[in-house]
Write an enzyme that holds these catalytic residues in place. Structure first.
Site, short mmCIF file in Angstrom:
data_model
loop_
_atom_site.label_atom_id
_atom_site.label_comp_id
_atom_site.label_asym_id
_atom_site.label_seq_id
_atom_site.Cartn_x
_atom_site.Cartn_y
_atom_site.Cartn_z
N HIS A 10 -2.78 10.92 0.85
CA HIS A 10 -2.21 10.73 2.19
C HIS A 10 -1.57 12.06 2.61
CE1 HIS A 10 -0.68 7.38 5.04
NE2 HIS A 10 -0.33 8.53 5.61
N ASN B 12 -6.84 2.21 9.96
CA ASN B 12 -5.53 2.14 10.58
C ASN B 12 -5.72 2.15 12.08
OD1 ASN B 12 -4.67 2.56 7.96
ND2 ASN B 12 -4.17 4.74 8.29
N ARG C 253 0.86 -1.19 0.00
CA ARG C 253 0.00 0.00 0.00
C ARG C 253 0.89 1.24 0.00
NH1 ARG C 253 -2.35 3.09 4.78
NH2 ARG C 253 -3.70 4.58 3.74
N GLU D 142 -3.12 -0.09 8.14
CA GLU D 142 -1.88 0.24 8.86
C GLU D 142 -1.97 -0.30 10.27
OE1 GLU D 142 -0.83 4.41 9.16
OE2 GLU D 142 -1.23 4.72 7.04
N TYR E 86 -3.44 1.57 15.95
CA TYR E 86 -2.13 1.35 16.57
C TYR E 86 -2.22 0.97 18.03
CZ TYR E 86 0.10 3.21 12.41
OH TYR E 86 0.53 3.38 11.13
N GLU F 5 -7.04 8.47 6.68
CA GLU F 5 -7.28 9.11 7.97
C GLU F 5 -7.80 10.54 7.88
OE1 GLU F 5 -3.90 8.72 10.55
OE2 GLU F 5 -3.95 6.55 10.48
C1 PNW Z 1 -0.79 7.37 10.81
N1 PNW Z 1 -1.88 10.15 16.59
O1 PNW Z 1 -0.81 8.61 11.42
C2 PNW Z 1 -0.48 7.71 9.37
O2 PNW Z 1 -1.40 7.21 8.44
C3 PNW Z 1 0.92 7.42 8.97
O3 PNW Z 1 1.26 8.25 7.90
C4 PNW Z 1 1.84 7.56 10.17
O4 PNW Z 1 3.18 7.52 9.84
C5 PNW Z 1 1.45 6.47 11.14
O5 PNW Z 1 0.08 6.54 11.48
C6 PNW Z 1 2.26 6.45 12.43
O6 PNW Z 1 2.03 7.61 13.18
C7 PNW Z 1 -1.06 8.89 12.72
O7 PNW Z 1 -1.32 11.19 17.02
C8 PNW Z 1 -0.58 10.10 13.19
O8 PNW Z 1 -2.70 9.50 17.30
C9 PNW Z 1 -0.85 10.52 14.46
C10 PNW Z 1 -1.60 9.73 15.28
C11 PNW Z 1 -2.06 8.51 14.82
C12 PNW Z 1 -1.80 8.09 13.54
#
Ligand code: PNW
Length: 473
Positions: A121, A297, A75, A363, A299, A168
């Site tokens: 993006h 996405n 991707r 992601e 995390y 996002e």
């Molecule tokens: C995503 N937060 O961004 C993006 O899609 C990517 O480009 C980025 O590199 C990746 O996650 C890792 O950060 C985020 O502050 C940016 O919660 C900020 C946040 C979460 C996701």
């Protein structure tokens, strides 16, 4: 003994501004991120994406890495201002930019790697921001975005069958226009709602274009990627339980509800009132149902408490510390991320139950603390990242096999260490270590771990949601 389905898609993800570099080459025009990075204080280490991982020149090496990691999908995103340097529908198309992406796509296909292409993006052509306010101007931006998408479908659609409109949109509207920590750095309490609305419309009219004019011949799928972290109430008090619902509506429902159900969430409307634009009946007919899959996405998970003044998160306080003082999981290099696999399983279940669409995890990944050291003798032992992928892959397997959630694919973030937006180069998410002085790429141990997961199809033995058996790698 359980396994992922044999057609499960494994891949890695990247984004144009974070990896390409060559900011002033190949006819590329400036984007709002080039401008944002020039303002002192915006990027923690004062850096920018001018060179990044130089993937504009090294894309063949990157594709070889993907191949060596055993994944069958990649991707990546297209840089709008590399394709239309000034951005608009009257502006010229840069054939050199088109040729670059065709070469990349052809290289992927030659190596049996399926492209998943993100149209946007975050790197809006600066020209559109200057000319009419970019995402703030509905009449102009929706038409310009659809025109840009049309050029991409025409130029690459014979080779690409998986399209993602935005990455996002919450980050674009809220981090870019309310908190001001992302480009274009605005701090407003009206603009994020206008931008969110216009992002949804640009997405929806692009999907309509694809379905009307391209799908029959190109036979692809198209959808959007949202972002969401599993929210856990701090305790069971009614305020904190309600706070979780509000946080969900503000961050996820603001985009997912119009797109999958056809309306803005009532909790958002109640708080934002007439600052939230309304869709016309005609627009709504295009917006509702405008995604073939649920791309998202994720995390981390978050402990949610009622209160605070953060409107774009729904007036909740977000943390990782439980009421008993314990932490959710292992802390990453960035403060917003702790690993918590059970939350991932819950989230996958929630998304399937609520939106009833096949799911792509576009992601997921982890930034190991203080990983900013050169690899010793070529070995990067990124244990925390391995533990993270182990836990999250197991949680996903449980969701798929035990809960019956139709997760179709998973993309690790990221193929390479890269330009991590406002964090600059200090935060590393890659499964490949990049030495930014030499651009030398060194596979980290996590890449070998995930290779086992996606190539060898090892058998996982899930126990309960809180216990994971580690793969031996
Ligand atoms: C995503 N937060 O961004 C993006 O899609 C990517 O480009 C980025 O590199 C990746 O996650 C890792 O950060 C985020 O502050 C940016 O919660 C900020 C946040 C979460 C996701």
């Amino acid at each position: 003994m359980e396994k992922f389905p044999s057609d499960f898609v494994w891949g890695y993800a990247t984004a144009s501004y974070q990896i390409e570099g060559a900011a002033n080459e190949g006819g590329r025009g400036p984007s709002i991120w080039d401008t944002f990075c020039k303002v002192p204080g915006n990027i923690r280490d004062g850096s920018n994406g001018d060179i990044a991982t130089d993937s504009y020149h090294r894309y063949k090496e990157d594709v070889a890495l993907l191949k060596s990691y055993g994944v069958r999908a990649y991707r990546f995103s297209l840089s709008w201002s590399r394709i239309i340097p000034l951005g608009g529908r009257q502006d010229p198309v840069n054939q050199e930019g088109v040729a670059f992406y065709r070469s990349l796509i052809e290289e992927l296909l030659k190596n049996d790697i399926t492209p998943y292409v993100t149209l946007y993006h975050w790197d809006l052509p600066q020209g559109l921001h200057d000319r009419y306010g970019g995402w703030l101007n509905k009449e102009e931006i929706v038409q310009d975005y659809v025109n840009y998408a049309k050029i991409c479908f025409t130029a690459f659609g014979d080779l690409v069958q998986n399209w993602i409109t935005h990455n996002e949109p919450w980050c674009v509207s809220c981090l870019g226009y309310q908190k001001g920590v992302f480009a274009p750095g605005h701090k407003s309490n009206t603009e994020p709602w206008i931008v969110a609305h216009n992002l949804i419309l640009a997405h929806a009219f692009t999907v309509k274009l694809y379905r009307d004019d391209f799908k029959a011949v190109q036979k692809g799928q198209i959808g959007i990627t949202l972002d969401f972290h599993w929210p856990i109430p701090y305790d069971e008090t009614p305020e904190n339980v309600e706070a979780v619902k509000r946080a969900t509506d503000f961050k996820l429902g603001e985009f997912a509800d119009p797109i999958y159900k056809g309306y803005y969430p009532a909790r958002v409307k109640a708080v934002i009132g007439d600052r939230l634009p309304e869709f016309t009946a005609e627009e709504l007919a295009v917006v509702k149902g405008s995604s073939d899959f649920f791309g998202f996405n994720t995390y981390t998970s978050q402990i949610i408490q009622d209160g605070g003044d953060d409107e774009t998160n729904g007036y909740v306080k977000v943390g990782h510390t439980r009421a008993d003082g314990t932490q959710l999981g292992t802390e990453a290099h960035c403060s917003w991320l702790q690993s918590y696999p059970p939350g991932f399983r819950s989230l996958l279940n929630y998304l399937w139950k609520t939106y009833e669409k096949p799911i792509y995890v576009t992601e997921n990944g982890f930034a190991v603390k203080n990983e900013n050291v050169l690899p010793l003798e070529g070995v990067v032992l990124d244990t925390d990242r391995i533990d993270y992928f182990d836990g999250y892959a197991n949680a996903m397997l449980q969701a798929v096999v035990e809960d019956g959630v139709p997760v179709k694919g998973y993309f690790g973030w990221s193929l390479l260490d890269n330009f991590e937006w406002a964090d600059g180069y200090e935060t590393r998410f890659g499964v490949t270590y990049v030495d930014y002085k030499t651009q030398k790429r060194t596979p980290k141990q996590s890449s070998q771990f995930l290779k086992k997961v996606c190539v060898a199809h090892p058998v996982f033995v899930p126990l309960d949601p809180h216990t994971f058996i580690s793969l031996q790698w």
